[in-house]
Design a protein around this motif. Structure first.
Motif, PDB file in Angstrom:
ATOM      1  N   LYS A  64       5.526  -1.236   2.900  1.00 41.34           N
ATOM      2  CA  LYS A  64       4.660  -1.793   3.998  1.00 41.34           C
ATOM      3  C   LYS A  64       5.184  -2.170   5.200  1.00 41.34           C
ATOM      4  CE  LYS A  64       1.868  -4.798   1.371  1.00 41.34           C
ATOM      5  NZ  LYS A  64       1.117  -5.761   1.056  1.00 41.34           N
ATOM      6  N   LEU A  73      -4.950  -5.469  -6.752  1.00 46.46           N
ATOM      7  CA  LEU A  73      -6.112  -5.341  -5.689  1.00 46.46           C
ATOM      8  C   LEU A  73      -6.155  -6.548  -4.942  1.00 46.46           C
ATOM      9  CD1 LEU A  73      -8.409  -3.401  -8.277  1.00 46.46           C
ATOM     10  CD2 LEU A  73      -7.508  -2.557  -6.233  1.00 46.46           C
ATOM     11  N   MET A 119      11.814   5.983 -10.447  1.00 47.75           N
ATOM     12  CA  MET A 119      11.938   4.815  -9.391  1.00 47.75           C
ATOM     13  C   MET A 119      13.108   4.039  -9.694  1.00 47.75           C
ATOM     14  SD  MET A 119       7.968   3.289  -9.750  1.00 47.75           S
ATOM     15  CE  MET A 119       8.749   1.621  -9.158  1.00 47.75           C
ATOM     16  N   THR A 120      13.555   4.136 -10.718  1.00 48.15           N
ATOM     17  CA  THR A 120      14.537   2.753 -11.413  1.00 48.15           C
ATOM     18  C   THR A 120      15.837   3.558 -11.843  1.00 48.15           C
ATOM     19  OG1 THR A 120      13.459   2.823 -13.699  1.00 48.15           O
ATOM     20  CG2 THR A 120      12.516   1.057 -11.910  1.00 48.15           C
ATOM     21  N   VAL A 133      -5.019   2.458  -6.183  1.00 42.91           N
ATOM     22  CA  VAL A 133      -5.109   1.839  -7.521  1.00 42.91           C
ATOM     23  C   VAL A 133      -6.814   2.110  -8.342  1.00 42.91           C
ATOM     24  CG1 VAL A 133      -5.159  -0.137  -8.942  1.00 42.91           C
ATOM     25  CG2 VAL A 133      -3.324   0.147  -7.095  1.00 42.91           C
ATOM     26  N   LYS A 149       3.716  -1.031  -7.172  1.00 41.27           N
ATOM     27  CA  LYS A 149       3.798   0.204  -7.972  1.00 41.27           C
ATOM     28  C   LYS A 149       4.236  -0.080  -9.559  1.00 41.27           C
ATOM     29  CE  LYS A 149       5.647   5.025  -7.778  1.00 41.27           C
ATOM     30  NZ  LYS A 149       6.167   5.552  -6.969  1.00 41.27           N
ATOM     31  N   ASN A 197      12.974  -1.099 -17.148  1.00 39.33           N
ATOM     32  CA  ASN A 197      11.920  -1.868 -15.935  1.00 39.33           C
ATOM     33  C   ASN A 197      10.517  -1.699 -16.573  1.00 39.33           C
ATOM     34  OD1 ASN A 197      14.069  -2.329 -14.763  1.00 39.33           O
ATOM     35  ND2 ASN A 197      13.593  -1.031 -12.780  1.00 39.33           N
ATOM     36  N   HIS A 254      -1.570   6.866  -8.392  1.00 35.63           N
ATOM     37  CA  HIS A 254      -1.120   5.794  -8.564  1.00 35.63           C
ATOM     38  C   HIS A 254       0.426   6.069  -8.266  1.00 35.63           C
ATOM     39  CE1 HIS A 254      -3.842   3.776 -11.908  1.00 35.63           C
ATOM     40  NE2 HIS A 254      -4.516   3.962 -10.754  1.00 35.63           N
ATOM     41  N   ASP A 255       0.959   7.081  -8.050  1.00 35.79           N
ATOM     42  CA  ASP A 255       2.439   7.243  -7.629  1.00 35.79           C
ATOM     43  C   ASP A 255       2.567   7.057  -6.237  1.00 35.79           C
ATOM     44  OD1 ASP A 255       3.438  10.004  -9.934  1.00 35.79           O
ATOM     45  OD2 ASP A 255       3.130   7.915 -10.345  1.00 35.79           O
ATOM     46  N   VAL A 306      -2.628  -2.297   2.775  1.00 35.44           N
ATOM     47  CA  VAL A 306      -3.227  -3.054   1.718  1.00 35.44           C
ATOM     48  C   VAL A 306      -4.649  -2.144   1.295  1.00 35.44           C
ATOM     49  CG1 VAL A 306      -5.057  -4.955   1.163  1.00 35.44           C
ATOM     50  CG2 VAL A 306      -2.882  -5.352   2.249  1.00 35.44           C
ATOM     51  N   GLU A 315       7.616   8.707 -13.937  1.00 35.59           N
ATOM     52  CA  GLU A 315       7.735   8.007 -12.542  1.00 35.59           C
ATOM     53  C   GLU A 315       8.260   6.699 -12.709  1.00 35.59           C
ATOM     54  OE1 GLU A 315       6.710   9.432 -10.102  1.00 35.59           O
ATOM     55  OE2 GLU A 315       6.732   7.810  -8.745  1.00 35.59           O
ATOM     56  N   THR A 316       8.474   5.901 -13.784  1.00 34.35           N
ATOM     57  CA  THR A 316       9.153   4.814 -13.764  1.00 34.35           C
ATOM     58  C   THR A 316      10.868   5.017 -13.679  1.00 34.35           C
ATOM     59  OG1 THR A 316       7.557   3.563 -14.903  1.00 34.35           O
ATOM     60  CG2 THR A 316       9.507   2.389 -14.771  1.00 34.35           C
ATOM     61  N   VAL A 339       1.065   4.324  -4.726  1.00 35.71           N
ATOM     62  CA  VAL A 339       1.147   3.164  -4.372  1.00 35.71           C
ATOM     63  C   VAL A 339       2.297   2.548  -3.742  1.00 35.71           C
ATOM     64  CG1 VAL A 339       0.810   0.734  -5.414  1.00 35.71           C
ATOM     65  CG2 VAL A 339      -0.737   2.546  -6.002  1.00 35.71           C
ATOM     66  N   LEU A 340       2.181   1.880  -2.770  1.00 34.21           N
ATOM     67  CA  LEU A 340       3.339   1.459  -2.111  1.00 34.21           C
ATOM     68  C   LEU A 340       3.845  -0.039  -2.373  1.00 34.21           C
ATOM     69  CD1 LEU A 340       2.187   2.432   1.419  1.00 34.21           C
ATOM     70  CD2 LEU A 340       3.749   3.517  -0.017  1.00 34.21           C
ATOM     71  N   ASP A 341       5.028  -0.283  -2.227  1.00 33.45           N
ATOM     72  CA  ASP A 341       5.538  -1.731  -2.584  1.00 33.45           C
ATOM     73  C   ASP A 341       5.819  -2.391  -1.191  1.00 33.45           C
ATOM     74  OD1 ASP A 341       7.212  -0.377  -5.224  1.00 33.45           O
ATOM     75  OD2 ASP A 341       5.872  -1.820  -5.347  1.00 33.45           O
ATOM     76  N   ASP A 342       6.062  -3.537  -1.267  1.00 33.76           N
ATOM     77  CA  ASP A 342       6.115  -4.189   0.027  1.00 33.76           C
ATOM     78  C   ASP A 342       7.097  -3.738   0.827  1.00 33.76           C
ATOM     79  OD1 ASP A 342       5.443  -7.377  -1.401  1.00 33.76           O
ATOM     80  OD2 ASP A 342       4.223  -6.253  -0.621  1.00 33.76           O
ATOM     81  N   ASN A 392      -3.518   0.842  -0.683  1.00 32.41           N
ATOM     82  CA  ASN A 392      -3.282   0.401  -2.162  1.00 32.41           C
ATOM     83  C   ASN A 392      -4.458   0.221  -3.040  1.00 32.41           C
ATOM     84  OD1 ASN A 392      -0.380   0.792  -2.108  1.00 32.41           O
ATOM     85  ND2 ASN A 392       0.052  -1.443  -2.038  1.00 32.41           N
ATOM     86  N   LYS A 393      -5.401  -0.430  -2.716  1.00 37.62           N
ATOM     87  CA  LYS A 393      -6.324  -0.856  -3.312  1.00 37.62           C
ATOM     88  C   LYS A 393      -7.239   0.354  -3.718  1.00 37.62           C
ATOM     89  CE  LYS A 393      -7.160  -5.420  -1.615  1.00 37.62           C
ATOM     90  NZ  LYS A 393      -8.204  -6.464  -1.124  1.00 37.62           N
TER      91      LYS A 393
END
Lengths: 321, 417
Positions: A88, B179, A146-147, A105, B198, B104, A79-80, A98, A142-143, A82-85, A101-102
């Motif tokens: 991409k 998904l 990230m933030t 997840v 994410k 967040n 899950h860590d 895509v 993780e959050t 997973v890419l954000d746009d 990511n799928k």
């Protein structure tokens, strides 16, 4: 099962097994040793033990904790990733991103659901609660990573909290779960928890150092992966205490490779690396102390396992990969 | 345009050929004062009587007069208003349960719990009604009651099931949107569109973990197992949906299994949990399970229909979201039985919009929509019958809740959004 019907999901699951082979299998090792180390004769039956569908014996149940822990660990890695746009767009083929990511997840969810079912089968709601808390901590950690605001990134307290969530919580709470399954008292369960927590923190701090100083394999060249990803770790935080000028660089961030070089220079002039090692050693010693505080045992197996657990606290400090 | 015409045809054709059983409303409207001691069998028997003049099963938005008359009857029995106060309580608790020190993560987690975005709150309504419907005095204490940290009373723990269910549901929505690369959900932007994939994934995990902690606090290992099974079923269902290459996606059995996993499992197992917490027998727990399962299946089948025929809000334009995503639902599966040519089109997939039109053409010629509605009706009726089979009670609240649960089985069929 269903997994086989989705080929790519099968290879994602295989990733999990491959990872188990490639990794040092560190967590399961700690947990199994802890299980033996706590194998003291208890007159009462195990705390969670009601109903006839209990998994047959204690050792099997404790092994289950090790499996569950690994599944959760890998699920969180998936899950860590997973890419954000934004990621991409950095030249990764959109279809791959895509699909990637799928699968990430879904594979992570798959592992989490398997962990849930295995957890439920232990029929111990306190253990369920502990392990569920681990998932929450992993996500929180993780959050946090990230933030972070610029201010938080410069705080040692924030960093240690994040490190606890991301790394130490899993080991500490699963050690505690091992103790609970064995029907140990709350005090002993806390000692198991403390061992796991300090071991985990020590492990991560040395990890931070190695990212700068390199490993024997890399002939002393640190991968610098953390700083290049803008992740500010303990050595830099210590250096910032000695050289306030470093604050400005950290605020700017490390997209500019020049800033990386500047930061490394300050780091070199500072005691950052040394103080991180010292902090790691402090935690390693606290972990060893927790083992020594366990109720005495004459059983040879028990003593051997406890020595091994103490030994691990030193290996964590001394390792160079 | 051709597609609009096809959809128009679908909607009105289904009205013309409806053979609907009598709705509960028609029966109740002729008994304007319901005696408190009325036996439910007499009302439920209405399900098998002759066809109604006012077809409430078809999505017939043109027929407003009978619609208004029925609305007045509906309002007297509104299941949602029976539990409105409790729902607010639960909503507030949910919001406080997803609080976290990381801003967040907090805003991600509460995204779908904030006011206005909570959805129809269908599941919690069902569960709370079920809790009342099953509240009979039991001599034995609930078997789960070990330890001194039991939730103070049974109702609180049952409310907790409603909260847990919502958290798991929202967590699955968050992941499904990632998904599906969805940008809208419940009329607002999806979380992944707003805050990134994410964070949406992490927020889903966070909700799941909170649900598990709450679950553990109930100290009932049977309930923990049931809900863990739900989590597994949700993933299995999603995986089944992604097996696009498999021949199985043309199979009605496979489709129903997937639908059970993705939609009905959550409601059925949480209904069962409600019964278990109340200390009911295995038989009653199974009845609660069967109600939830059949209700859930009916719900999803109508969802499938609405995706083609549209809603009152969309003025009859089905969003066609399923077929565009290559998801083959019941209406198409039924159409494929009548028109084997449709297989080839489905095999090709629906990235080409021309294929969507072709499929709609076949669908319109077939009785796919109608048969789906009939299947939904069958499940709705099964759900209603289950309530009828519950051990009798004289308590007015119990009776009212059971009435509401039956009412819901009809609402699921007649809803048009």
């Amino acid at each position: 099962m269903v997994v086989a019907e989705v080929p790519k999901l099968a290879s994602a699951a295989e990733y999990f097994f491959k990872l188990g082979v490639e990794g040092k299998r560190f967590r399961p090792t700690v947990l199994l040793l802890m299980a033996t180390a706590l194998n003291v004769h208890i007159p009462e039956p195990t705390a969670g033990g009601v109903g006839d569908t209990l998994t047959t014996d204690l050792r099997t149940r404790q092994q289950s904790i090790a499996e569950i822990t690994e599944m959760i660990h890998v699920a969180s890695l998936l899950h860590d990733d997973v890419l954000d746009d934004a990621d991409k767009r950095r030249g990764i083929g959109s279809l791959n991103a895509v699909m990637g990511n799928k699968l990430a997840v879904l594979a992570g969810d798959f592992l989490l659901s398997r962990a849930c079912v295995s957890l439920a089968a232990l029929k111990n709601t306190e253990v369920v609660s502990l392990i569920a808390t681990v998932v929450e901590h992993l996500v929180t950690g993780e959050t946090m990573q990230m933030t972070t605001s610029s201010e938080q990134r410069c705080s040692m307290e924030y960093y240690m909290q994040k490190t606890y969530y991301k790394t130490a919580s899993l080991i500490s709470n699963s050690c505690k779960a091992i103790a609970l399954l064995a029907g140990q008292t709350a005090e002993v369960a806390m000692l198991a928890f403390e061992y796991g927590k300090h071991l985990g923190l020590a492990f991560q701090l040395i990890d931070d150092v190695l990212d700068f100083t390199g490993t024997s394999a890399s002939l002393g060249k640190g991968s610098l992966s953390d700083i290049q990803h803008g992740i500010v770790t303990a050595p830099i935080l210590f250096a910032m205490e000695e050289f306030p000028q470093l604050h400005a660089i950290v605020y700017q961030g490390f997209d500019n490779p020049e800033n990386v070089d500047i930061a490394l220079e300050y780091l070199g002039k500072s005691d950052g690396i040394q103080r991180t090692r010292e902090l790691a050693m402090k935690h390693a010693n606290l972990a060893a102390a927790a083992i020594e505080s366990l109720p005495e045992s004459n059983d040879e197996q028990v003593r051997k396992s406890r020595r091994a657990l103490v030994d691990l606290t030193q290996r964590v400090i001394m390792r160079n990969k | 345009m051709a597609r609009a015409a096809l959809l128009h045809l679908l909607r009105h054709r289904s009205v013309a050929t409806a053979t609907a059983p009598l709705s509960a409303y028609k029966c109740l409207s002729s008994n304007s004062k319901t005696p408190s001691g009325i036996r439910w069998t007499s009302i439920c028997r209405a399900f098998s009587s002759k066809a109604a003049v006012n077809d409430l099963i078809g999505i017939d938005m043109a027929n407003t007069d009978s619609g208004v008359a029925v609305m007045e009857e509906k309002e007297r029995l509104d299941p949602f208003s029976l539990v409105a106060d409790e729902l607010s309580l639960i909503a507030n608790r949910l919001r406080s349960m997803v609080v976290t020190e990381v801003p967040n993560l907090a805003s991600a987690a509460e995204y779908f719990f904030k006011i206005g975005a909570e959805g129809k709150r269908f599941r919690p309504t069902v569960l709370l009604l079920m809790a009342t419907a099953l509240s009979v005095r039991i001599p034995e204490l609930p078997p789960a009651g070990v330890g001194d940290t039991l939730p103070t009373d049974l109702r609180t723990s049952q409310q907790r099931i409603a909260e847990i269910t919502e958290m798991i549901h929202v967590a699955s929505l968050l992941h499904d949107d990632v998904l599906d690369d969805a940008d809208k959900r419940r009329g607002i932007c999806s979380l992944n569109a707003v805050m990134g994939n994410k964070l949406a994934v992490l927020a889903g995990d966070f909700l799941l973990s909170r649900a598990c902690v709450s679950l553990a606090s109930l100290k009932n290992t049977e309930v923990v197992t049931l809900i863990a099974t739900v989590v597994e079923n949700l993933v299995t269902g999603e995986t089944m949906q992604l097996t696009t290459a498999s021949k199985q996606r043309f199979s009605m059995d496979y489709y129903m299994q997937k639908t059970y996993n993705k939609t009905a499992s959550l409601i059925s197992n949480s209904c069962k949990s409600i019964a278990i917490l109340a200390g009911h027998t295995a038989e009653v727990a199974m009845l609660a399970f069967e109600y939830g399962k059949n209700l859930g299946l009916a719900f999803q089948l109508i969802d499938d229909v609405l995706d083609f025929t549209g809603t009152s809000a969309s003025l009859g334009k089905g969003s066609l979201s399923d077929i565009r995503h290559g998801i083959i639902t019941a209406p198409i599966l039924f159409a494929m039985e009548e028109f084997p040519e449709l297989h080839a089109v489905v095999d090709q997939g629906f990235k080409n919009p021309a294929n969507v039109d072709i499929a709609l053409g076949f669908l319109g010629k077939s009785s796919g929509i109608q048969r789906t509605k009939e299947l939904a009706m069958k499940h709705a009726n099964l759900a209603a019958q289950v309530i009828e089979s519950l051990p009798e009670s004289d308590d007015a609240n119990v009776i009212r809740s059971r009435q509401a649960l039956i009412d819901l089985t009809q609402r699921v069929l007649t809803r048009n959004k």
